[in-house]
Motif scaffolding. Structure first.
Motif, PDB file in Angstrom:
ATOM      1  N   VAL A 157       0.841  -1.206   0.000  1.00 29.26           N
ATOM      2  CA  VAL A 157       0.000   0.000   0.000  1.00 29.26           C
ATOM      3  C   VAL A 157       0.871   1.250   0.000  1.00 29.26           C
ATOM      4  O   VAL A 157       0.602   2.216  -0.731  1.00 29.26           O
ATOM      5  CB  VAL A 157      -0.946   0.002   1.215  1.00 29.26           C
ATOM      6  CG1 VAL A 157      -1.720   1.319   1.291  1.00 29.26           C
ATOM      7  CG2 VAL A 157      -1.918  -1.163   1.140  1.00 29.26           C
ATOM      8  N   PHE A 158       1.946   1.241   0.808  1.00 30.53           N
ATOM      9  CA  PHE A 158       2.848   2.402   0.867  1.00 30.53           C
ATOM     10  C   PHE A 158       3.467   2.694  -0.496  1.00 30.53           C
ATOM     11  O   PHE A 158       3.625   3.864  -0.871  1.00 30.53           O
ATOM     12  CB  PHE A 158       3.946   2.158   1.900  1.00 30.53           C
ATOM     13  CG  PHE A 158       4.983   3.246   1.931  1.00 30.53           C
ATOM     14  CD1 PHE A 158       4.685   4.501   2.432  1.00 30.53           C
ATOM     15  CD2 PHE A 158       6.251   3.015   1.428  1.00 30.53           C
ATOM     16  CE1 PHE A 158       5.639   5.509   2.443  1.00 30.53           C
ATOM     17  CE2 PHE A 158       7.212   4.020   1.438  1.00 30.53           C
ATOM     18  CZ  PHE A 158       6.904   5.265   1.946  1.00 30.53           C
ATOM     19  N   LYS A 159       3.828   1.660  -1.240  1.00 29.53           N
ATOM     20  CA  LYS A 159       4.425   1.857  -2.567  1.00 29.53           C
ATOM     21  C   LYS A 159       3.463   2.570  -3.510  1.00 29.53           C
ATOM     22  O   LYS A 159       3.898   3.267  -4.433  1.00 29.53           O
ATOM     23  CB  LYS A 159       4.841   0.519  -3.158  1.00 29.53           C
ATOM     24  CG  LYS A 159       6.073  -0.103  -2.481  1.00 29.53           C
ATOM     25  CD  LYS A 159       6.434  -1.442  -3.108  1.00 29.53           C
ATOM     26  CE  LYS A 159       7.674  -2.035  -2.454  1.00 29.53           C
ATOM     27  NZ  LYS A 159       8.018  -3.365  -3.030  1.00 29.53           N
ATOM     28  N   LYS A 160       2.171   2.409  -3.279  1.00 31.39           N
ATOM     29  CA  LYS A 160       1.177   3.056  -4.141  1.00 31.39           C
ATOM     30  C   LYS A 160       0.889   4.500  -3.733  1.00 31.39           C
ATOM     31  O   LYS A 160       0.507   5.320  -4.577  1.00 31.39           O
ATOM     32  CB  LYS A 160      -0.133   2.256  -4.108  1.00 31.39           C
ATOM     33  CG  LYS A 160      -0.023   0.847  -4.690  1.00 31.39           C
ATOM     34  CD  LYS A 160      -1.343   0.096  -4.557  1.00 31.39           C
ATOM     35  CE  LYS A 160      -1.229  -1.328  -5.087  1.00 31.39           C
ATOM     36  NZ  LYS A 160      -2.501  -2.080  -4.923  1.00 31.39           N
TER      37      LYS A 160
ATOM     38  N   ASP B  48      -8.005  -1.871   0.591  1.00 29.74           N
ATOM     39  CA  ASP B  48      -6.817  -1.263   1.194  1.00 29.74           C
ATOM     40  C   ASP B  48      -7.061   0.159   1.661  1.00 29.74           C
ATOM     41  O   ASP B  48      -6.121   0.847   2.075  1.00 29.74           O
ATOM     42  CB  ASP B  48      -5.653  -1.271   0.191  1.00 29.74           C
ATOM     43  CG  ASP B  48      -5.218  -2.677  -0.159  1.00 29.74           C
ATOM     44  OD1 ASP B  48      -5.267  -3.533   0.726  1.00 29.74           O
ATOM     45  OD2 ASP B  48      -4.846  -2.910  -1.332  1.00 29.74           O
ATOM     46  N   GLY B  49      -8.306   0.612   1.586  1.00 31.17           N
ATOM     47  CA  GLY B  49      -8.610   1.991   1.976  1.00 31.17           C
ATOM     48  C   GLY B  49      -8.289   2.282   3.424  1.00 31.17           C
ATOM     49  O   GLY B  49      -7.746   3.341   3.759  1.00 31.17           O
ATOM     50  N   GLU B  50      -8.599   1.341   4.334  1.00 32.11           N
ATOM     51  CA  GLU B  50      -8.339   1.550   5.757  1.00 32.11           C
ATOM     52  C   GLU B  50      -6.839   1.617   6.032  1.00 32.11           C
ATOM     53  O   GLU B  50      -6.377   2.460   6.811  1.00 32.11           O
ATOM     54  CB  GLU B  50      -8.966   0.419   6.570  1.00 32.11           C
ATOM     55  CG  GLU B  50      -8.885   0.628   8.067  1.00 32.11           C
ATOM     56  CD  GLU B  50      -9.604  -0.459   8.840  1.00 32.11           C
ATOM     57  OE1 GLU B  50      -9.588  -0.392  10.077  1.00 32.11           O
ATOM     58  OE2 GLU B  50     -10.160  -1.374   8.212  1.00 32.11           O
ATOM     59  N   THR B  51      -6.068   0.745   5.366  1.00 33.77           N
ATOM     60  CA  THR B  51      -4.610   0.760   5.542  1.00 33.77           C
ATOM     61  C   THR B  51      -4.026   2.073   5.036  1.00 33.77           C
ATOM     62  O   THR B  51      -3.150   2.668   5.677  1.00 33.77           O
ATOM     63  CB  THR B  51      -3.971  -0.419   4.784  1.00 33.77           C
ATOM     64  OG1 THR B  51      -4.558  -1.637   5.226  1.00 33.77           O
ATOM     65  CG2 THR B  51      -2.471  -0.474   5.029  1.00 33.77           C
ATOM     66  N   ALA B  52      -4.510   2.525   3.880  1.00 31.65           N
ATOM     67  CA  ALA B  52      -4.029   3.795   3.324  1.00 31.65           C
ATOM     68  C   ALA B  52      -4.347   4.957   4.265  1.00 31.65           C
ATOM     69  O   ALA B  52      -3.513   5.846   4.478  1.00 31.65           O
ATOM     70  CB  ALA B  52      -4.652   4.035   1.949  1.00 31.65           C
ATOM     71  N   GLY B  53      -5.555   4.940   4.858  1.00 37.32           N
ATOM     72  CA  GLY B  53      -5.930   5.995   5.795  1.00 37.32           C
ATOM     73  C   GLY B  53      -5.053   6.010   7.033  1.00 37.32           C
ATOM     74  O   GLY B  53      -4.650   7.075   7.511  1.00 37.32           O
TER      75      GLY B  53
END
Length: 462
Positions: free
Chosen positions: A293-296, A432-437
């Motif tokens: 997720v961080f890479k995105k 992955d929305g929660e992880t991105a948040g």
């Protein structure tokens, strides 16, 4: 999350109003302490007189320490909240944090009327700032997770409330000054205001589960909707391959493999159960690791970090010491208006501007370039009429020039922050929305902490 077709209506926009109030409540502590810097500095930076002469004058650097001790617990407890999330209920984290914030604000209001030696007052105030922002970090992180369960526009209401918190605090300070009361009474009235605001925030949160629209999205059972919609992700042969063959002991047969342990009343129900099992497995495999997720989102994560690093490095530690070139009554209103009110109003307008237009786009290289270009505001604000100063010359002594720089500085801060936070979930899949948040909240806190740390050397260089 997008709005579901089967969702009830948000009658009277009550849920939207509540999340606006919750957003306002999360940043009230930081903004009220920051805006009250004149009160704290007047009480701390006193001189000792002996035989008619000044013998000592202790500099506490209140604005720098306040900024640092506000943002460090925000960073630490944002990380801690990821562990508390699993061990402590949401109601306890949110309602408990609001109760402790309310108690600490009451303590701050009481201290206004208690005479105290400067060193002790400074220590108690710094401890209060640390703990009040620690609970604020848990509160903010929990509410970000909560609002993420609702349709996306409710995040905009929440962030708009956060953007207005500073304006609310600045107006409260201006009204306290305009009341013509003595300094103690004005300060007492000023600190009673966030007590009332925090109490209203707590009551608003307690009302949330009573609203049908909120229950529909916030009930954990509603998450099963993701399984229903995930059938679109399945290959068509997964459905076509569900042979309508049933064995009472083993369950349905999918693609020739018995699905043991599933008993079916009919062949059709057996196929539905098998498809649901495939859907569950499919959804679970869609979630990416934190590193993936961080890479995105690393570009927008860098952007939100850099924006707050630049903003907090000079505001309020440097800007609060700018002096007006005019005397009279305007002098006591200058910082509340030209510094705090302008910053918070334009930061708010910058945030809501993203509802109308979003430029540059999330894929454009212009966006990080625009964010990095904001570093020009650091020397510009340092060369305003900041007093006392040691090294740099004053290039912009005029009040109007300082106000114009603050206007662009604050609008760009709110705009770039909100754009970064909006773009992050769009760069990843729904799972992955929660992880991105969570990652963006961490990098937001990191930017605030870095900005607070840089404020010390930058103020010294002036």
């Amino acid at each position: 999350m997008n709005k579901r077709d089967d969702a009830p209506k948000d009658r009277g926009c009550l849920v939207a109003i509540i999340f606006f109030i919750l957003g306002l409540g999360t940043l009230l502590p930081w903004n009220f302490f920051m805006t009250a810097s004149m009160y704290f500095n007047n009480r701390l930076n006193t001189s000792e007189w002996r035989n008619g002469t000044i013998t000592t004058r202790k500099e506490y650097y209140f604005n720098n320490w306040m900024t640092l001790l506000s943002q460090l617990p925000l960073l630490l407890f944002t990380l801690l909240n990821s562990f508390l999330y699993q061990r402590i209920s949401e109601r306890m984290r949110i309602a408990g944090s609001l109760v402790f914030i309310l108690i600490l604000f009451i303590l701050t209001a009481v201290l206004v009327k208690i005479p105290m030696e400067e060193d002790r007052f400074f220590s108690i105030t710094m401890a209060t700032i640390w703990f009040i922002n620690s609970f604020g970090a848990v509160l903010q992180g929990s509410l970000f997770g909560l609002v993420g369960l609702l349709p996306q526009r409710y995040s905009a209401f929440f962030m708009s409330g956060q953007g207005l918190a500073g304006t609310f605090a600045a107006l409260a300070m201006i009204l306290a000054i305009a009341s013509d009361s003595d300094s103690e009474t004005a300060a007492l009235g000023y600190f009673i205001t966030p007590c009332v605001g925090t109490l209203v925030t707590l009551i608003s949160y307690m009302l949330l589960p009573k609203l049908e629209f909120a229950r529909f999205y916030l009930d954990s059972k509603s998450k099963s909707y993701e399984l229903e919609t995930s059938s679109q992700l399945l290959p068509t042969d997964a459905v076509e391959g569900c042979e309508k063959t049933s064995d009472p002991s083993n369950g349905p047969v999918v693609n020739g493999n018995p699905n043991k342990g599933v008993n079916c009343v009919s062949e059709e129900e057996g196929c539905k159960q098998a498809i649901l099992t495939l859907q569950t497995e499919n959804v679970s495999t869609q979630k990416s690791s934190v590193l993936q997720v961080f890479k995105k989102i690393w570009v927008v994560a860098f952007c939100v970090t850099f924006v707050f690093t630049v903003t907090l490095s000079v505001f309020p530690a440097v800007t609060v010491d700018v002096k007006t070139v005019y005397g009279g009554n305007w002098e006591q209103y200058f910082i509340p208006v030209a510094c705090f009110l302008i910053f918070n109003m334009m930061d708010f307008f910058g945030r809501i501007s993203t509802l109308k237009f979003k430029w540059p786009s999330k894929e454009s290289r212009l966006f990080p370039a625009l964010v990095v270009s904001r570093v020009i505001f650091v020397p510009l604000l340092m060369m305003c009429n900041v007093q006392e100063r040691r090294y740099l010359p004053v290039l912009f002594s005029n009040d109007g020039i300082f106000a114009a720089i603050m206007l662009i500085f604050s609008w760009s801060s709110g705009y770039c922050v909100c754009l970064s936070m909006t773009y992050a979930p769009q760069l990843v899949g729904p799972a992955d929305g929660e992880t991105a948040g969570a990652l963006m909240t961490f990098f937001l806190s990191l930017g605030l902490s870095l900005g607070a740390a840089f404020s010390f050397p930058l103020r010294f260089l002036v």
